[in-house]
Structures are given as structure tokens and as C-alpha cells.
Design a protein around this motif. Structure first.
Motif: not given
Length: 286
Positions: A125-126, A129, A131-132, A146-147, A191, A194, A197
Motif C-alpha cells: 500500500y502507499r 496511507d 489508515t493502513l 478497502k479495494s 495503488i 489511488g 487501496d
């Protein structure tokens, strides 16, 4: 070739591709003469499957094959078999190759050496990010909704389903791209943009292409999964059955050169794990 790559990693295609080669070697080389003492070591490899190997010798399995040939003081020759077809022609002949450089341990169709590295699927993931940040398992509730991109018809699809993530996941069909590298870079590009995710790839593939991505990506080995298919694999060198002296020679070479092998792997950003799933972080210089 432990590529598990075409369909994303030791999964059906990666393992399947390796097994296809392994089966052909086993069937075609029964009774072959043990190669120890020969002036050449013959390696079966894919001519266009980075980061594992290519015909220009740019992959880490090319470098590993060169290391082995140098230590044995023999010439290195290749028998090229594209894995994109999912099988290896049975016209290889009885002396097609002495080694399959990447072979998933325990698949059983040909003999294998001791593992020379362990690796796993990875979550990407980035880096920005938040959130992760800190996610280490697919059971983490932060992944809900999340995708997540992944290769279709591979083991991650089953694990995502177990954790209720299939509904928002997006499968990428390798057959829709020129090769598996194209599918992997497509996932990473989405990813970065965007559109996705996160993504799940076979470790050597994810590490190599994430290192080359324009957007910084976080790579997390999925070494703590407890539900569904295993995500960690020991990768060996495949050898012909009934050649114990040759197998013993390669096992000794692996043990004596493990640090050098790790340096080669880490130079391609392969997530190398110990036998307990912990990331080996020794610096690698290229």
C-alpha cells in the motif's frame, strides 16, 4: 523458477508453472547420469520472467546460477522454457537440465534441495496511507471495505474470501496483459494513483516492482496469516530424482554460501524470511 508468479506466486500459476517444469524434467530424465564432475551445469529457466530470470542474465536466478557455476568451476548453460504457457514441452530430452533454480518445496514431482530462501506473499500500500499503517494480517479490520488488487485464480483470492474481503477486492487476469510483470505493474500503478487501496503479490515480484515504482510503497510480508492456505514457502532448487550425490553437493554449496545468496536476493528487494517468518534485514549491496 519458484515463480508462483504467472498467477501471482507459488500459487496455482507460480507453483503450477514450477510443477509443470518439474514434471517434465522428472518424466524425461529418468535414469539420467549424475552430473557431478561434468564441465557444464545446465539450468532450466524462463527467458522473460523478471525478477527471476531472462535471456540477458538480469534476474536473481541468473545471478544464483552464475554463483553455483563459479563455485563448481564449470560452465553455465541454459535450457529456456517460457512459463507463460503454463507447461514445459516434454521434448526436453534426457539431459535438458541439471537444476531448476526456483522450485517450491514439497510439491514432490521432482526432487528438491534444502530451501535456499523462504518468502511469502506481500501486502502493498502507499507509504503515506495512514489508515493502513501497521497492518500485518489480512484479518485486520482496517482492511474492511478497502479495494485490494490481486492476481485472479491464486491463493490470495481464497484468503481474501475467508476474511470477507473478496467483495471489495479486484482480480487482475494475467492473460489480459503481455506477461505477469505487466499485471503486477498494473496493480502497483493503481495503488499509486489511488484507484486501489492495496494489493497482494508474490513476495519477489512485489518487492522488485515496488522498489521501481514512482510512488513510495510499503511492503508487508504476510507471514502471520493463520487462516486459509499457507502464505510462506521455502524455495529450493529442483534436481532430478535418484541423484543423491548431486543433491548433496548442491546442498553443501547452499549452506556454505547462504550469506552471498541472501545478498543477491535482497539486491532485488526480495523479502527474505527466516524459517519462523521473520524478515531478514541484512543490508545488501549491488
Amino acid at each position: 523458477m519458484a515463480k508462483m508468479f504467472q498467477n501471482a506466486a507459488p500459487s496455482m500459476a507460480m507453483i503450477a508453472a514450477c510443477i509443470g517444469l518439474a514434471a517434465s524434467v522428472a518424466a524425461a530424465t529418468a535414469g539420467a547420469v549424475e552430473p557431478a564432475g561434468a564441465s557444464t551445469v545446465r539450468v532450466c529457466a524462463d527467458p522473460d520472467n523478471m525478477p527471476f530470470s531472462n535471456a540477458k542474465g538480469e534476474g536473481f536466478e541468473n545471478e544464483l546460477a552464475e554463483l553455483i557455476a563459479n563455485k563448481l568451476d564449470v560452465r553455465l548453460d541454459y535450457a529456456w522454457f517460457p512459463e507463460a504457457t503454463g507447461y514445459v514441452p516434454n521434448t526436453m530430452g534426457s539431459d535438458a537440465c541439471d537444476l531448476v533454480m526456483g522450485y517450491a518445496q514439497g510439491t514432490g514431482l521432482i526432487d528438491d534441495t534444502n530451501p535456499y530462501y523462504h518468502t511469502s506473499y506481500v501486502l502493498l500500500y502507499r507509504e503515506d496511507d495512514e489508515t493502513l499503517r501497521g497492518v500485518e494480517r489480512l484479518s485486520d479490520p482496517r482492511l474492511q471495505d478497502k479495494s485490494i488488487g490481486y492476481f485472479a485464480r491464486t491463493l490470495p483470492a481464497s484468503i481474501l474470501a475467508i476474511h470477507g474481503l473478496a467483495g471489495t477486492g479486484r482480480p487482475f487476469d494475467v492473460r489480459s496483459y503481455e506477461n505477469a510483470a505487466g499485471a503486477a505493474t498494473a496493480i502497483l500503478a493503481e495503488i499509486a494513483s489511488g484507484k486501489l487501496d492495496a494489493g497482494i503479490l508474490w513476495g519477489p515480484v512485489g518487492g522488485y516492482y515496488a522498489q521501481r515504482a514512482s510512488t513510495p510503497l510499503k511492503l508487508v510480508p504476510l507471514a502471520k496469516e493463520t487462516a486459509g492456505p499457507r502464505t510462506i514457502y521455502g524455495i529450493t532448487m529442483g534436481v532430478r530424482p535418484n541423484e543423491p550425490q548431486w543433491k548433496h553437493k548442491i546442498n553443501k554449496l547452499i549452506a556454505a554460501n547462504q550469506d552471498a545468496i541472501n545478498v543477491i536476493l535482497q539486491g532485488y528487494n526480495v523479502p527474505v524470511l527466516d524459517d519462523k517468518g521473520n524478515l531478514i534485514t541484512a543490508a545488501a549491496e549491488r
